[in-house]
Design a protein around this motif. Sequence first.
Motif, PDB file in Angstrom:
ATOM      1  N   ASP A  17      20.763   4.183  41.607  1.00 57.08           N
ATOM      2  CA  ASP A  17      21.762   5.033  42.706  1.00 57.08           C
ATOM      3  C   ASP A  17      20.829   5.253  43.783  1.00 57.08           C
ATOM      4  N   LEU A  41      25.826   3.113  40.968  1.00 50.81           N
ATOM      5  CA  LEU A  41      24.387   2.337  41.276  1.00 50.81           C
ATOM      6  C   LEU A  41      24.586   1.133  42.163  1.00 50.81           C
ATOM      7  N   GLY A  71      26.654   8.467  42.848  1.00 50.07           N
ATOM      8  CA  GLY A  71      27.037   8.466  41.543  1.00 50.07           C
ATOM      9  C   GLY A  71      27.284   7.123  41.089  1.00 50.07           C
ATOM     10  N   GLY A  93      27.559   4.536  35.634  1.00 52.69           N
ATOM     11  CA  GLY A  93      27.324   4.150  37.045  1.00 52.69           C
ATOM     12  C   GLY A  93      27.882   3.262  37.610  1.00 52.69           C
ATOM     13  N   LYS A 123      22.844   1.745  30.106  1.00 53.83           N
ATOM     14  CA  LYS A 123      22.180   2.427  31.385  1.00 53.83           C
ATOM     15  C   LYS A 123      20.735   1.924  31.525  1.00 53.83           C
TER      16      LYS A 123
END
Lengths: 285, 319, 335, 541
Positions: D363, D370, D368, D406, D353
């Motif tokens: 995002d 990216l 939800g 994501g 992440k």
Amino acid sequence: MSKEKRYEKEVKAFLSHRLGMIGLIGVAILILIAVFAPFIAEPVSGYGEYEEKLLPPSSKYWFGTDDMGLDLFSQVIWGTRSSIRVGIIAVFIAISIGVPVGLLSGYYKGLFDTIGMGLTEIFLTIPMLPLIIVTAAVLETTSINTVAFIIGIFSWPSIARITRSTALKICGMQYLEAAKCLGIKTSKIIFKHILVNASTPIFVNLTIIMATSIITESAISFLGLGDPLAHSWGKILNNAHLSGAFGTAWWFSLFPSIAIMIFVVSFNFLSMGIRDALNPRISRE
Amino acid sequence: MGKYLQKRIVKGIITFFITITLTFLIVRLMPADPTTMLMDNRLTVAQQEQMLEDFGLDKPLPLQYVSFLGNLFKGDLGLSFMQKRPVMDIIKERLPWTLLLMIVTQAITLLIGIPLGVYSGYRRGSKIDHFINGISIFGISIFVPWLGFTLLYIFGYQLKMFPVGGAFTPGIEQGLPYILDVIKHLVLPVITLVFLYLANYVLYTRGSIIDVLSEDYIRTARAKGLKEKDVLWKHATKNAMIPTVTSAGMMLGSMVGGAVLTETVFAYPGVGRMIYQAVGQQDYPILQGAFIILALSVIIMNIVTDILCAYLDPRIKLE
Amino acid sequence: MEKLLEVRGLKKYFALNKGLFSKGSTIIKAVDDVSFDLKGGETLGVVGESGSGKSTVGRSILRLIEPTAGEVNYKGENILSLKGESLRSFRKNAQMIFQDPYASLNPRMRVGDAIIEPILSHNLMSRGDAIDKAVELLEKVGLDKDYFDRFPHQFSGGQRQRIGIARALGLEPEVIVADEPVSALDVSVQAQIINLFKDLQEEFGFAYLFIAHDLSVVKYLSDRIAVMYLGEIVELCKKEELFENPMHPYTKALISAIPKPDPRIKEKRIILKGDIPSHSNPPSGCKFSSRCYCVMDICKEKHPELIDYNGHKVRCHLFSKGGENNGEISSKENC
Amino acid sequence: MKKRIISILLVLVLVVGMLAGCSSGQSSEEPGKQEEGDKFGGTLNIGTFADPDTLNPLVGNDMAGSWILNLIYPTLMVLDENGIKQPYIIEEPEISEDGLTVTVTLKDGFKWQDGTPLSSDDLIYTYETLYEHQLQWQYEVLEGVEMKAVDEKTVEFKLSKPFPTFITTLGFWQRIVPAHIWSEVEDVKTFTNDNPVGLGPFKLTEYERGQYYVLESVEEWPLSPEGRPYLDKVVYKPYPDVNTMVLALKSGDIDLTAKEIPVAAARELENEEGFTVEQNVSLGYEHMAINLREPLLQDVKVRTAMAMAIDKSKVIDFAFDGDGIEMTGIISPVYEQFQIGNDLPSYDVEGAKKLLEEAGYKDTDNDGILNAPNGENLSFKVIFANTVTEHEKMARVLVDQMKEIGIELIPDPMDKALQTDKLYNTHEWQLTINTWGILDDVDSSVSTLFYSTAPLNWMGWKNDVADKAMDEMKSSLSEEITMKNMDIFQKEIIADLPDIPVFVKKLNFAYSNDFAGFKMFPSNLKGLVDPQSLQQVYKVK
């Protein structure tokens, strides 16, 4: 007063038809399950817990779990939706091809009839399941909708035959000649006179198509040619089959098989009830 | 009779012609290059092209079609992509088993289905009628692979009454032991298929017996004081059988569908299993050949049943 | 009165195919060279046994079947050349009343809908007006307006025939072809319906082509009568003339078959021998020769022409040379 | 009534006629062979999933076929239990110092099943035919190679450039055919070889396609412990449905499964008396490849984050029921000696992440998923063959795991041929789940997968440093150079990540305890049915 009377006898005959009523109740329950699936069971996707793979039925998992640790009860419940969807799409396609072909053959006759009935015979001649299998393999993506579409494409001949024979029968009736003579538009003749009369036999046939489409969809999914992402009963059976659980985890294949059976039996019983109710020779006075 | 036959055969030929054309096209509509599957990942471009040429797939479609038809007339269905043997030879090995399976199934289904249908039609609306109908509809509703496997599990594995799959034991003695062995292997797949098709015959016969029983000549027969048993089983049944026999011819096409699943589960060496395998391998020449042979069998069966019906029912005029 | 309908040389042939491989086919001459006129407000009765082609003539005029040859002029326009929409709009001028009142109404359609359907189909008026009109028509044919919402199966044959008539009247036609409209009804009802026809004609002034298989039905209603045999008109003249002075042996036979109101009047009934011959194999020469009790040698060789004998048209060798009796047959009774 | 009887009779006549027609297979009951020892005798029934595509060893390359053909036509080289290639019917090959001359000598005592002794001519004939007709993929190995028979048993190969794995590649994959029979064959490509005359421990004596293949033991097989196989017969029976095959094993219709069985069935059989379940490992691995032609996937940070997001143990648990080994680098743990320690990024969701965040993926539209700096969603379709159940399950797990960081994966299962078409020809794909098959000779096979111009490099990976390392490895004659280049190659590919290896399958095979002496060899191509195993299997008395 007199409006409802026409069907009174038939409705009475149907209500007293044991199998027909079982079928009607079955179909009603299936539709309710499909509509209210979100309230009955949580939808499942992805994978569950490793420890919960292939658990036999229990109070927590009524139908046990599958090889991904997912609740089978939920899958069977949600599978009802897929099945009814497949049935409806298949039926819709079957009507939209079968009815026009039947009408053209039965109403206009001549060349239309030769071609229409020739096509019908060809479609009845070709072994359906293998061809559906190949067609499913031809299509790039096999979503549940495309599978249903293909099934529909191969289900129309029976509709075409029934529409044609009704059209032929009605075309021989004087009231059709009367309608023509009165200068009533062809479209109206076809809809108000022929289709209205053909509607009952077509409906009886549709319930059967509904039933067979589910068997076919299950067979396609079982052979691994269906929608791999759908929650269909055939797909559950396919998972059971591929994971080798047919002989080890009986619940994995039993419950979807029972679901298929209930579906098919209900629709068949329903069609039988309607047919018997409409055929005055069958109900003994 | 001659004219009727001629007409029927011409119709059959036209149907056959359209069917094979359809098959030819469908097989070539596949989105991926049909040779993709047989290309070993490490094949060179030259080898791929050679392969296309070997199977005549480098030519334009109309030319392929012409040579396809030409070969068909010579009884040549081409070479299998995977087995590199003539498709005709492969089908010849498989067809007898499927035919055996189907003829035995048809015979048994008719033998059980017609009396059941006659009886339930005669006792229409009664408990026994509903029972017979209910049972036969349950039959078509069972998912075939599951039924097949369950039968194998119970009668093959648990009770050891029948072998688990196959068509006969390797190296079995010729003559009676061989025939008994073949029958032993045949029992479970036949039971599965009988379950699957019984309803059709029961319901067909039931429907037509109901129609027949209300006809005048039955009333006449009853009025003449013939025994009820004879009226039902001799006079009515004979006439009620005609639509059933007609449907038997039509059923052949759908039976092949059931054979795909049944033969696969029972490891039975028939055409259905061959189709299943060919789909997996994308062996299009085999699929194409199988469809052609099956369509031909169905068409011939239809002609035969039509003639049989005409023979059974003198009212159908052979004009 | 002006000519409303002129029928000239109407023919309807059917080809019966023998088989896929046998060449040629048998030609069936269902209607062979039929000509007549229909004037406004007049009633022309057409009489003949079944198979005489009378219904085919009626249906051809309304284009329910396509004639093989000939002309049908409606107010000078040949309707046989009409197609599609113009044919459909012509239809409101000419209507048909069918023989079987049970079969001519769609069992799945309410009576009211059946009556307003053609009116709406021709865009003659709005739906609301059409309903009013339908109620009015129901009353006009002697039915209760409450019947509007009922299905045909709730009615008797006579009532249904009334519905059929109301349905045809909705389009306000000038010609009505009535194809044996009462033959399927009880005798007691027959008279009521025939009276209805008469009353309606007086009120609306349309012309009838009234088809029947015996003379008794058309006797009351017709102005003129045409007698048909095997696709041909054998005699055509005013009603009174026909009954007083029938010329054709076939007509005479038909007249003799009418039941007499007073059984004491003993008139010898002429019994025709045999059945009407097959269309595919008619007798050579005069088509009636095989059953004629006055048959002469010439009848079997030469086909007689329709001869106009002072407005009394007849097709018979007895009158072929200017209507003279050839003498040869005088020995036979009734000739 | 009469008519009905006639029709029944007709059906019966047809049935009986058919039975007679089907029984063309000749009976093969011969007087039993003399018992030469305790272990001799018995028939081993083996369950397989399909018929061999062909019995022609120059053309066939399907798995079901190779199980049978390997017993009839053994290869020069075979795998040992550790997956290392060893000479089988030849002595250890000699390679000259310049690497240009390879000498192969056949072991003594091998005869074709018609009695003709095996000679160097057969080898030369086979390879020449292969090259002339461009058969199999192995023919390419023979490019520019000159062959000479030194004597009856010895062949000398002159290579145009050094190719250290020349004979292991050719010898392992290519079966030898008898020159005296095959030189008479009109067209070797379409020859069906219905009555194969082989060389191996078993000869095909009777078969019925779709039903069984009976192989009888030869009189003499020098590589068996006692001079010939203990078994009298080996019978292969095809079961297209694996559930039926397992049931046939349980009920005694077969004694061994050539094909791996599903884990659920294996677990059950383990607990059942009378059966043994053995495992081996696949010689390839399951992986997710990345199409580097796709703009969003060209960012190595995205690829690295994806690799970090995969919890391989979960994938193994669900995709293959826990029967797998995690891939730690680009080389399978099976080939431990080539694993240099250039490990894949380890499972680290938070790290992944963070990596994406630092690279500017946010995002921005709150769905939800990216978004790249240009606003596009990090959403990819992952294609896989719809008939491979473990790939479908793998996709289900990966969809979940990528969601954690994501990235959206959309599973797109399809027909196998279509997937192949997309990968090789149209390049219309983003991610794919696939299997690398048997990676024999790691040092040379990495270049068939990852070399910038290799047909199998459909990822479109191009790295000059790695290309050079692979070139050098391929022709390297010293282990030192090989390992040095292997290190360079592994560093480059781990840094670039055109492909994310996930796991190696462990395969389950089961047999009845009525038989013993099995030896397990790696991969499902070999398993328990390798000739080295069956030549010494015996029936327990």
